[in-house]
Design a protein around this motif. Structure first.
Motif, PDB file in Angstrom:
ATOM      1  N   UNK A 153      14.163   7.181  -9.934  1.00  0.00           N
ATOM      2  CA  UNK A 153      14.503   8.572 -10.291  1.00  0.00           C
ATOM      3  C   UNK A 153      13.719   9.016 -11.523  1.00  0.00           C
ATOM      4  N   UNK A 154      13.663   8.113 -12.525  1.00  0.00           N
ATOM      5  CA  UNK A 154      12.902   8.412 -13.760  1.00  0.00           C
ATOM      6  C   UNK A 154      11.458   8.745 -13.411  1.00  0.00           C
ATOM      7  N   UNK A 155      10.906   7.969 -12.505  1.00  0.00           N
ATOM      8  CA  UNK A 155       9.503   8.185 -12.127  1.00  0.00           C
ATOM      9  C   UNK A 155       9.291   9.519 -11.425  1.00  0.00           C
ATOM     10  N   UNK A 156      10.321   9.940 -10.678  1.00  0.00           N
ATOM     11  CA  UNK A 156      10.206  11.205  -9.947  1.00  0.00           C
ATOM     12  C   UNK A 156      10.327  12.403 -10.874  1.00  0.00           C
ATOM     13  N   UNK A 157      11.176  12.239 -11.917  1.00  0.00           N
ATOM     14  CA  UNK A 157      11.429  13.410 -12.783  1.00  0.00           C
ATOM     15  C   UNK A 157      10.383  13.521 -13.891  1.00  0.00           C
ATOM     16  N   UNK A 161       0.848  -1.209   0.000  1.00  0.00           N
ATOM     17  CA  UNK A 161       0.000   0.000   0.000  1.00  0.00           C
ATOM     18  C   UNK A 161       0.875   1.247   0.000  1.00  0.00           C
ATOM     19  N   UNK A 162       1.931   1.229   0.822  1.00  0.00           N
ATOM     20  CA  UNK A 162       2.833   2.394   0.880  1.00  0.00           C
ATOM     21  C   UNK A 162       3.542   2.584  -0.454  1.00  0.00           C
ATOM     22  N   UNK A 163       4.018   1.471  -1.041  1.00  0.00           N
ATOM     23  CA  UNK A 163       4.729   1.548  -2.328  1.00  0.00           C
ATOM     24  C   UNK A 163       3.796   2.091  -3.414  1.00  0.00           C
ATOM     25  N   UNK A 164       2.544   1.651  -3.379  1.00  0.00           N
ATOM     26  CA  UNK A 164       1.579   2.118  -4.396  1.00  0.00           C
ATOM     27  C   UNK A 164       1.326   3.620  -4.282  1.00  0.00           C
ATOM     28  N   UNK A 165       1.447   4.124  -3.053  1.00  0.00           N
ATOM     29  CA  UNK A 165       1.224   5.567  -2.901  1.00  0.00           C
ATOM     30  C   UNK A 165       2.529   6.352  -3.074  1.00  0.00           C
ATOM     31  N   UNK A 166       3.571   5.689  -3.606  1.00  0.00           N
ATOM     32  CA  UNK A 166       4.778   6.421  -3.998  1.00  0.00           C
ATOM     33  C   UNK A 166       5.951   6.312  -3.043  1.00  0.00           C
ATOM     34  N   UNK A 167       5.837   5.464  -2.022  1.00  0.00           N
ATOM     35  CA  UNK A 167       6.933   5.310  -1.063  1.00  0.00           C
ATOM     36  C   UNK A 167       7.977   4.342  -1.636  1.00  0.00           C
TER      37      UNK A 167
END
Lengths: 229, 79
Positions: free
Chosen positions: B75-79, A45-51
């Motif tokens: 990093x690619x996903x962040x940029x 869940x955390x990874x899916x929200x960008x963690x």
């Protein structure tokens, strides 16, 4: 006989009769507890929200098992490394499409198995077939039937035993080996294995039976009573 | 049930997937057939040994490459 219960990849329980005298040393990397499973849900869940750190923790948790899987399928170090890496990268890219209707690990195993199979087919196009097996009943009737040492694990050191297992699984045909690895090592259900490989449930069952019998026969020469190591 | 029948149902038996009547029939055969009993026990043992095998060690250089590739992707996903 006692009945031991194993946790499958989907969290369902699968039973396997075991003889009391032959229980093996438990492997700390398998059979996640309910705490570990709940923890996995939180990490996903955390990874899916960008963690990103949560996803990396999932990688840390499963990288050894996924490498074992890709090694077992491809039997080639370079292909196994590439398949493992691509499996983790793809699972990261497609994490949002993971619906949580199976365990994250099962989903990851499917991706890794497909990556490994793709490389295996490229390297050995004539040795892997998605076709349903042509069955002759007599060709899988066991031949060498001899009593085994009741505790073969104690006869061999761990590294020696690992060499034996590597040797016998290496000699198994890729289509049998892949089904065996998914069902009996990674503990996917028959249906999950069929889905991962794109073959029917009866084909999974047939290949699993043959794989188990062939491996038993190959192990016979190492485990039979009186065999010196 | 004869020996061929036992072998045909062997996987279903060791996975606990047989219905009660079939299981009892198979076990009646095992009660008087030493060869089939050995095959059943040894096949179970085969599954157990592989099932309990340790994951192969992940070489440190492979692990470093994996995590580097993952960090690049992140990093690619962040940029």
């Amino acid at each position: 006989m006692i009945r031991a219960t194993l946790m499958t990849g989907t969290g369902q329980r699968r039973s396997l009769d075991r003889t009391p005298a032959t229980l093996s040393i438990p492997n700390p990397h398998r059979l996640p507890s309910s705490v570990a499973l709940a923890d996995e849900h939180l990490l996903v869940a955390a990874a899916k929200s960008g963690d990103a750190a949560a996803f990396e923790e999932l990688v840390n948790r499963y990288e050894h098992k996924i490498f074992r899987l890709t090694m077992n399928i491809t039997r080639n170090r370079e292909d196994a490394e590439d398949a493992m890496q691509d499996a983790f990268l793809k699972s990261y890219s497609h994490l949002k499409s993971f619906q949580g209707d199976s365990r994250f690990y099962t989903w990851l195993v499917r991706i890794a198995a497909n990556e490994a199979l793709m490389r295996l087919r490229k390297r050995r196009p004539n040795q892997f077939s998605l076709d349903e097996p042509v069955e002759g009943e007599d060709d899988f009737m066991p031949r060498e039937i001899e009593a085994w040492d009741p505790t073969p694990e104690q006869r061999y050191a761990q590294t020696e035993m690992q060499e034996i297992l590597n040797d016998v699984i290496d000699k198994l045909e890729p289509d049998f080996r892949t089904v065996f690895v998914l069902r009996d090592v990674e503990e996917l259900s028959t249906e999950e294995t069929a889905q991962a490989l794109g073959i029917s449930v009866p084909a999974v069952k047939s290949r699993l039976l043959r794989a188990r019998l062939k491996l038993r026969q190959k192990l016979n020469q190492h485990f039979r009573k009186g065999e010196s190591n | 049930m004869n020996c061929k029948g036992v072998i045909r149902e062997l996987s279903n038996y060791i996975d606990g997937d047989l219905d009660l009547a079939m299981k009892q029939e198979l076990e009646r055969h095992l009660g008087h057939c030493e060869d089939c009993t050995m095959i059943v026990d040894q096949t179970k043992k085969t599954v157990e040994i592989f099932c309990d095998s340790e994951p192969v060690a992940l070489p440190s250089d492979v692990r470093v490459r994996l995590h580097n590739a993952l960090h690049r992707k992140m990093q690619e996903n962040l940029s």
